[in-house]
Design an enzyme around this catalytic site. Structure first.
Site, PDB file in Angstrom:
ATOM      1  N   LYS A 168       2.739   1.366   0.375  1.00 34.61           N
ATOM      2  CA  LYS A 168       4.122   1.457   0.849  1.00 34.61           C
ATOM      3  C   LYS A 168       4.147   1.629   2.367  1.00 34.61           C
ATOM      4  O   LYS A 168       3.362   2.384   2.935  1.00 34.61           O
ATOM      5  CB  LYS A 168       4.833   2.601   0.145  1.00 34.61           C
ATOM      6  CG  LYS A 168       5.021   2.345  -1.348  1.00 34.61           C
ATOM      7  CD  LYS A 168       5.800   3.447  -2.022  1.00 34.61           C
ATOM      8  CE  LYS A 168       6.038   3.125  -3.492  1.00 34.61           C
ATOM      9  NZ  LYS A 168       4.801   3.186  -4.302  1.00 34.61           N
TER      10      LYS A 168
ATOM     11  N   GLU B 133       4.236  -0.143 -14.485  1.00 34.26           N
ATOM     12  CA  GLU B 133       4.604   1.273 -14.411  1.00 34.26           C
ATOM     13  C   GLU B 133       6.081   1.466 -14.735  1.00 34.26           C
ATOM     14  O   GLU B 133       6.847   0.501 -14.778  1.00 34.26           O
ATOM     15  CB  GLU B 133       4.295   1.814 -13.018  1.00 34.26           C
ATOM     16  CG  GLU B 133       5.070   1.111 -11.920  1.00 34.26           C
ATOM     17  CD  GLU B 133       5.188   1.933 -10.653  1.00 34.26           C
ATOM     18  OE1 GLU B 133       5.880   2.955 -10.708  1.00 34.26           O
ATOM     19  OE2 GLU B 133       4.605   1.530  -9.630  1.00 34.26           O
TER      20      GLU B 133
END
Length: 299
Positions: free
Chosen positions: A155, A21
């Site tokens: 996360k 990404e």
């Protein structure tokens, strides 16, 4: 989309390719560390025998396999759009520059024919989502796209158990590399088990192949815990996460701005320790992702 000659050649020849990404470059780390990390990750994948394909949007065009010069520009340029699935047509129509999140990268990777995608940590269900309904599009795309995502879990700023529940609802197989529990980004485990523990890249590749052979739609999520020497204790990082979340709430920060803010603030609160861990876990994921991609092509 524009596919680099190197990536296109590898795909045509059936050689392993690993997608990356670009949000981590433009919204995840400060310059020049962001560019250095992106190039280090690409170098790591190349050394493992796979071809890296960093994905971003330049002048409205999706680019698969950005050049070093383009990565450098992504690291320096101000005002690059943070692109999720919903933002793709806007960036396309306005011919803007866009850094692809996990969800947008999965869309482009699938269209390009890339199975394995390496990132740091996925988005998920935010804490307090029962009130805000803040759930990352990453989870929906994982349920839709035929792409395998290698990460260090979700996360740590997120609600991990709720994230795993949504992944189950979306039909996403959650695999963990050598550890029973789903990784917690900065820490090696979240306290919540993955669906299956695999022992080698070859075993993961066999599971991916089985899903594709069966014609089952959707992605596979691979949790790869950060190396012990770089991982942070859960209790240590949790205190700083709560402090950063409190500050974000007081400042009214929400939506797509919340994650970059929290990661930056946690880096400040930990004196840079969390950023060091972030860099190391992405490189660690790149090694595993490349090995899985290589094993998959051999199958």
């Amino acid at each position: 989309m524009r596919i680099s000659k190197k990536v296109e050649k590898a795909l045509k020849e059936g050689r392993p390719v690993v997608a990356l990404e670009s949000t981590i470059i433009s919204h995840g780390m400060p310059y020049p560390l962001n560019v250095e990390t992106a190039l280090k990750v690409e170098e790591t994948i190349s050394k493992e025998g796979a071809v890296p394909a960093t994905i971003g949007i330049i002048d409205g065009e999706a680019v698969v396999g950005m050049s070093k010069e383009e990565i450098e520009e992504f690291g320096k340029r101000k005002g690059i759009y943070k692109v999720s699935y919903r933002d793709i047509p806007i960036v396309k129509a306005t011919k803007a520059w866009g850094a692809t999140t996990v969800s947008a990268t999965m869309v482009v990777a699938e269209k390009a024919g890339i199975e394995v995608f390496v990132t740091g940590g996925i988005g998920g269900v935010h804490r307090g989502a029962e009130l805000t309904f803040d759930v990352s599009r990453d989870l929906k795309e994982l349920g839709l796209r035929n792409v395998t995502v290698v990460c260090a879990g979700a996360k740590a700023i997120l609600d991990i158990p709720k994230t795993l529940e949504v992944l189950e609802t979306e039909g996403v197989s959650v695999l963990s590399y050598r550890e029973r529990d789903f990784a917690s980004f900065y820490s090696r485990d979240s306290g919540y088990p993955a669906d299956y523990v695999f022992a080698s890249p070859e075993e993961a590749a066999a599971i991916i192949k089985a899903k594709r052979d069966l014609g089952l739609r959707g992605g596979i999520l691979i949790s790869n815990p950060p190396e012990e020497e770089y991982a942070l204790p859960k209790d240590y990082i949790e205190g700083y996460i709560k402090e950063a979340l409190k500050e974000a709430g007081e400042q009214g920060i929400r939506g797509k701005d919340i994650t970059p803010y929290l990661l930056k603030r946690i880096t400040e609160l930990t004196g840079g320790k969390s950023l060091d861990t972030n860099i190391r876990l992405v490189i660690n994921n790149a090694v595993l992702g490349a090995r899985i991609a290589k094993a998959l092509t051999e199958l």
